[in-house]
Design a protein around this motif. Structure first.
Motif, PDB file in Angstrom:
ATOM      1  N   LYS A 119      -8.470 -29.643  27.472  1.00 37.05           N
ATOM      2  CA  LYS A 119      -8.365 -30.641  28.551  1.00 37.05           C
ATOM      3  C   LYS A 119      -6.908 -30.747  29.009  1.00 37.05           C
ATOM      4  O   LYS A 119      -5.982 -30.386  28.269  1.00 37.05           O
ATOM      5  N   LEU A 120      -6.763 -31.282  30.208  1.00 26.50           N
ATOM      6  CA  LEU A 120      -5.416 -31.538  30.745  1.00 26.50           C
ATOM      7  C   LEU A 120      -5.335 -33.018  31.087  1.00 26.50           C
ATOM      8  O   LEU A 120      -6.160 -33.540  31.853  1.00 26.50           O
ATOM      9  N   PHE A 121      -4.347 -33.707  30.503  1.00 30.62           N
ATOM     10  CA  PHE A 121      -4.114 -35.133  30.811  1.00 30.62           C
ATOM     11  C   PHE A 121      -2.838 -35.171  31.646  1.00 30.62           C
ATOM     12  O   PHE A 121      -1.751 -34.859  31.143  1.00 30.62           O
ATOM     13  N   ILE A 122      -2.976 -35.503  32.929  1.00 34.08           N
ATOM     14  CA  ILE A 122      -1.831 -35.314  33.833  1.00 34.08           C
ATOM     15  C   ILE A 122      -1.592 -36.548  34.712  1.00 34.08           C
ATOM     16  O   ILE A 122      -2.540 -37.118  35.258  1.00 34.08           O
ATOM     17  N   GLY A 123      -0.314 -36.958  34.804  1.00 37.27           N
ATOM     18  CA  GLY A 123       0.067 -38.152  35.564  1.00 37.27           C
ATOM     19  C   GLY A 123       0.658 -37.787  36.921  1.00 37.27           C
ATOM     20  O   GLY A 123       1.392 -36.795  37.038  1.00 37.27           O
ATOM     21  N   THR A 177      -4.855 -38.766  35.129  1.00 40.20           N
ATOM     22  CA  THR A 177      -6.176 -38.149  35.276  1.00 40.20           C
ATOM     23  C   THR A 177      -6.439 -37.191  34.111  1.00 40.20           C
ATOM     24  O   THR A 177      -5.496 -36.681  33.502  1.00 40.20           O
ATOM     25  N   ILE A 178      -7.717 -36.989  33.829  1.00 39.49           N
ATOM     26  CA  ILE A 178      -8.091 -36.012  32.788  1.00 39.49           C
ATOM     27  C   ILE A 178      -8.915 -34.919  33.457  1.00 39.49           C
ATOM     28  O   ILE A 178      -9.891 -35.213  34.156  1.00 39.49           O
ATOM     29  N   TRP A 179      -8.483 -33.685  33.266  1.00 40.10           N
ATOM     30  CA  TRP A 179      -9.132 -32.534  33.902  1.00 40.10           C
ATOM     31  C   TRP A 179      -9.722 -31.601  32.841  1.00 40.10           C
ATOM     32  O   TRP A 179      -9.224 -31.521  31.728  1.00 40.10           O
ATOM     33  N   SER A 180     -10.780 -30.884  33.266  1.00 38.24           N
ATOM     34  CA  SER A 180     -11.250 -29.765  32.437  1.00 38.24           C
ATOM     35  C   SER A 180     -11.528 -28.591  33.375  1.00 38.24           C
ATOM     36  O   SER A 180     -11.537 -28.750  34.599  1.00 38.24           O
ATOM     37  N   LEU A 181     -11.771 -27.424  32.796  1.00 40.08           N
ATOM     38  CA  LEU A 181     -12.004 -26.237  33.631  1.00 40.08           C
ATOM     39  C   LEU A 181     -13.336 -26.374  34.354  1.00 40.08           C
ATOM     40  O   LEU A 181     -14.273 -26.991  33.844  1.00 40.08           O
ATOM     41  N   ASN A 182     -13.419 -25.792  35.539  1.00 42.83           N
ATOM     42  CA  ASN A 182     -14.641 -25.902  36.342  1.00 42.83           C
ATOM     43  C   ASN A 182     -15.191 -24.513  36.636  1.00 42.83           C
ATOM     44  O   ASN A 182     -15.204 -24.081  37.778  1.00 42.83           O
ATOM     45  N   PHE A 229     -10.285 -26.502  38.498  1.00 42.56           N
ATOM     46  CA  PHE A 229     -10.438 -27.597  37.540  1.00 42.56           C
ATOM     47  C   PHE A 229     -11.398 -28.620  38.135  1.00 42.56           C
ATOM     48  O   PHE A 229     -11.590 -28.680  39.357  1.00 42.56           O
ATOM     49  N   LYS A 230     -11.967 -29.481  37.275  1.00 42.02           N
ATOM     50  CA  LYS A 230     -12.650 -30.665  37.783  1.00 42.02           C
ATOM     51  C   LYS A 230     -11.999 -31.898  37.141  1.00 42.02           C
ATOM     52  O   LYS A 230     -11.506 -31.832  36.003  1.00 42.02           O
ATOM     53  N   ILE A 231     -11.980 -32.987  37.929  1.00 34.09           N
ATOM     54  CA  ILE A 231     -11.362 -34.215  37.420  1.00 34.09           C
ATOM     55  C   ILE A 231     -12.447 -35.019  36.710  1.00 34.09           C
ATOM     56  O   ILE A 231     -13.455 -35.379  37.317  1.00 34.09           O
TER      57      ILE A 231
END
Ligand code: SAM
Length: 321
Positions: A186-190, A315-320, A299-301
């Motif tokens: 996951k990606l946690f990005i501000g 936001t938290i993203w994962s691969l789409n 990615f999807k949010i």
């Protein structure tokens, strides 16, 4: 104690390349030497630099939801903090992870070895149970190294660090990160949001002059590390905001025609009167541009968290795919 400092060849190469270009520029990662780290830490604590308080508010209020989104199982993971700085905000999550007995390793990544050393030694004292390993490297090299690890990874980019890149670089970086992530990661990005330009201008030109000193420290660094003869009085600190691109940009502008020598590199740099060095970009986003970045880079949010003033989004993203 004697400290022998050798010239960082990448730093020297980037400086020569940037100061020989038209327009002149120096990558903002070089703002963070030992003094730059100290100044940025002080900037983060002034109310005019609203970014810290906004993101702190989000982390304090939503920390449980954020951690639940990271993992729903008891599997171990690596928490990779890209551009960790002093870890002020990350510590909220680390504290909760430890309290909940969740199995994880904290991997702060920072280009500034001094910032990283301070963070790691401070954490080993204040959070003795924490498994921490600092990676003093560039984002790209660190991601590439970590992609070989099979353990699940949560990448974090706090402080809107992503906004320090140019538009094209942001896409290249996100695409590279996505290619080196697995479905479970996951990606946690501000993201700092677009807002009243007066608020933005004060954040990058505060009343105590800290952001001014932070930017001028780059010229001091060129003097100290590359034998430069910049006189700060001959330059003007000029931050500006472009509402169309959402870019806050900081410039150091030469007040006069001058020739600067970088003795350690045996070169001189000519400045025309009012010619500038672009030293930092801090792009501001809106929800549409964030969605476009995610979707455009596969990615999807999964989650969006905002602060009460609507200044900042995490936001938290994962691969789409
Ligand atoms: C704006 S500060 C934010 C620190 C922290 N994430 C926060 O939110 O408080 C950016 C940090 O990223 C680091 N940094 C900047 N560019 C980098 C790069 N290309 N690779 C690794 N670290 C970088 C800097 O040294 C600095 O400590």
């Amino acid at each position: 104690m004697e400290i022998i400092k050798s010239i960082d060849s990448t730093f020297a190469e980037d400086v020569v390349k940037g100061l020989s270009s038209n327009p002149k520029h120096i990558p903002s990662k070089y703002l963070y030497d030992e003094k730059g780290d100290r100044l940025f830490k002080a900037i983060m604590r002034i109310p005019e630099y609203y970014l810290t308080n906004s993101e702190l508010e989000i982390l304090k209020i939503y920390k449980e939801e954020i951690l639940n989104a990271f993992t729903s199982t008891s599997e171990e993971f690596l928490l990779v903090d890209l551009g960790a700085g002093d870890g002020l905000k990350t510590k909220i999550l680390l504290d909760l992870l430890i309290k909940k007995n969740i199995r994880f390793h904290y991997l702060p990544v920072d280009f500034s070895p001094t910032a990283l050393e301070k963070l790691c030694s401070e954490l080993s004292y204040s959070m003795p149970g924490l498994k921490v390993k600092g990676i003093a490297d560039d984002y790209y090299k660190a991601i590439l190294k970590l992609s070989k690890e099979k353990t699940k990874k949560i990448y974090m980019i706090l402080g809107s660090n992503i906004g320090n890149m140019q538009e094209q670089e942001i896409n290249e970086f996100l695409s590279f990160l996505g290619q080196n992530m697995e479905n479970q990661d996951k990606l946690f990005i501000g993201f700092d949001l677009k807002k009243d330009p007066d608020i933005l201008l004060k954040a990058y030109d505060d009343s105590q002059g800290l952001t001014r000193s932070f930017n001028f420290n780059l010229l001091e660094r060129l003097n100290y590390e590359l034998g430069g003869n910049f006189n700060i009085k001959d330059f003007k600190h000029f931050p500006t905001y472009d509402p169309q691109t959402g870019e806050m940009r900081s410039y150091l502008i030469s007040k006069k025609k001058q020739t600067i020598a970088l003795a350690a590199l045996d070169i001189t740099i000519e400045f025309k009167q009012w010619e500038f060095i672009h030293v930092e970009t801090s792009k501001k986003f809106d929800i549409a541009s964030i969605k476009k970045l995610a979707e455009g880079n596969k990615f999807k949010i999964n989650y969006i968290f905002n602060d009460s003033r609507n200044y900042f989004l995490n936001t938290i993203w994962s691969l789409n795919h």
